[in-house]
Design a protein around this motif. Structure first.
Motif, PDB file in Angstrom:
ATOM      1  N   CYS A  30      -6.363 -21.716  -3.996  1.00 17.80           N
ATOM      2  CA  CYS A  30      -6.049 -21.900  -2.574  1.00 17.80           C
ATOM      3  C   CYS A  30      -4.575 -22.210  -2.319  1.00 17.80           C
ATOM      4  O   CYS A  30      -4.171 -22.384  -1.170  1.00 17.80           O
TER       5      CYS A  30
ATOM      6  N   PRO B  20      -6.533 -26.373   0.959  1.00 12.58           N
ATOM      7  CA  PRO B  20      -7.939 -26.393   0.565  1.00 12.58           C
ATOM      8  C   PRO B  20      -8.930 -26.114   1.684  1.00 12.58           C
ATOM      9  O   PRO B  20     -10.048 -25.699   1.415  1.00 12.58           O
ATOM     10  N   THR B  21      -8.562 -26.315   2.921  1.00 11.54           N
ATOM     11  CA  THR B  21      -9.483 -26.096   4.027  1.00 11.54           C
ATOM     12  C   THR B  21      -8.847 -25.149   5.033  1.00 11.54           C
ATOM     13  O   THR B  21      -7.716 -25.360   5.456  1.00 11.54           O
TER      14      THR B  21
ATOM     15  N   ARG C  80     -15.378 -23.431   9.266  1.00  5.01           N
ATOM     16  CA  ARG C  80     -14.493 -24.225   8.423  1.00  5.01           C
ATOM     17  C   ARG C  80     -14.910 -23.998   6.976  1.00  5.01           C
ATOM     18  O   ARG C  80     -16.040 -24.262   6.590  1.00  5.01           O
ATOM     19  N   ILE C  81     -13.973 -23.507   6.155  1.00  6.98           N
ATOM     20  CA  ILE C  81     -14.247 -23.161   4.772  1.00  6.98           C
ATOM     21  C   ILE C  81     -13.380 -24.029   3.858  1.00  6.98           C
ATOM     22  O   ILE C  81     -12.178 -24.160   4.089  1.00  6.98           O
ATOM     23  N   THR C  82     -13.983 -24.620   2.821  1.00  6.97           N
ATOM     24  CA  THR C  82     -13.224 -25.387   1.829  1.00  6.97           C
ATOM     25  C   THR C  82     -13.209 -24.630   0.503  1.00  6.97           C
ATOM     26  O   THR C  82     -14.123 -23.880   0.186  1.00  6.97           O
ATOM     27  N   CYS C  83     -12.184 -24.845  -0.257  1.00  9.34           N
ATOM     28  CA  CYS C  83     -12.001 -24.152  -1.535  1.00  9.34           C
ATOM     29  C   CYS C  83     -13.067 -24.624  -2.525  1.00  9.34           C
ATOM     30  O   CYS C  83     -13.185 -25.825  -2.786  1.00  9.34           O
TER      31      CYS C  83
ATOM     32  N   CYS D 139     -11.369 -26.353  -6.068  1.00  8.47           N
ATOM     33  CA  CYS D 139     -10.841 -27.726  -6.086  1.00  8.47           C
ATOM     34  C   CYS D 139     -11.665 -28.680  -5.230  1.00  8.47           C
ATOM     35  O   CYS D 139     -11.324 -29.849  -5.106  1.00  8.47           O
ATOM     36  N   LYS D 140     -12.728 -28.181  -4.630  1.00 10.72           N
ATOM     37  CA  LYS D 140     -13.633 -28.983  -3.794  1.00 10.72           C
ATOM     38  C   LYS D 140     -12.916 -29.605  -2.598  1.00 10.72           C
ATOM     39  O   LYS D 140     -13.239 -30.690  -2.158  1.00 10.72           O
ATOM     40  N   GLY D 141     -11.890 -28.921  -2.080  1.00 11.89           N
ATOM     41  CA  GLY D 141     -11.199 -29.378  -0.885  1.00 11.89           C
ATOM     42  C   GLY D 141     -10.102 -30.393  -1.112  1.00 11.89           C
ATOM     43  O   GLY D 141      -9.618 -30.995  -0.167  1.00 11.89           O
ATOM     44  N   THR D 142      -9.645 -30.582  -2.341  1.00 12.28           N
ATOM     45  CA  THR D 142      -8.578 -31.541  -2.599  1.00 12.28           C
ATOM     46  C   THR D 142      -7.197 -30.901  -2.606  1.00 12.28           C
ATOM     47  O   THR D 142      -6.210 -31.571  -2.356  1.00 12.28           O
ATOM     48  N   GLY D 143      -7.104 -29.617  -2.952  1.00 15.72           N
ATOM     49  CA  GLY D 143      -5.826 -28.930  -2.971  1.00 15.72           C
ATOM     50  C   GLY D 143      -5.120 -28.947  -4.304  1.00 15.72           C
ATOM     51  O   GLY D 143      -4.109 -28.291  -4.484  1.00 15.72           O
TER      52      GLY D 143
END
Length: 60
Positions: free
Chosen positions: A14, A18-19, A37-40, A43-47
């Motif tokens: 990403c 991440p989002t 809204r989509i999260t990676c 990385c589970k949305g941490t970046g």
């Protein structure tokens, strides 16, 4: 160009974003757009990601 190297490992999937919000093209009754809204998933949305664990051989 960046001045300094980042201290955290940025997620390669990403690129540190991440989002994200994606519009579907349709609209609500009030005229606003329908969004998702989509999260990676990597990385589970941490970046950022942790480095892979090093493999060690045990025994002979």
């Amino acid at each position: 160009m960046p001045q300094h190297a980042p201290t955290a490992r940025i997620c390669r999937d990403c690129d540190g974003f991440p989002t994200v919000v994606i519009t579907t093209g349709t609209r609500h009754q009030d005229g606003s757009r329908v969004t998702l809204r989509i999260t990676c998933p990597a990385c589970k949305g941490t970046g950022h990601t942790m480095p892979a664990a090093a493999l060690t051989r045990t025994g002979r």
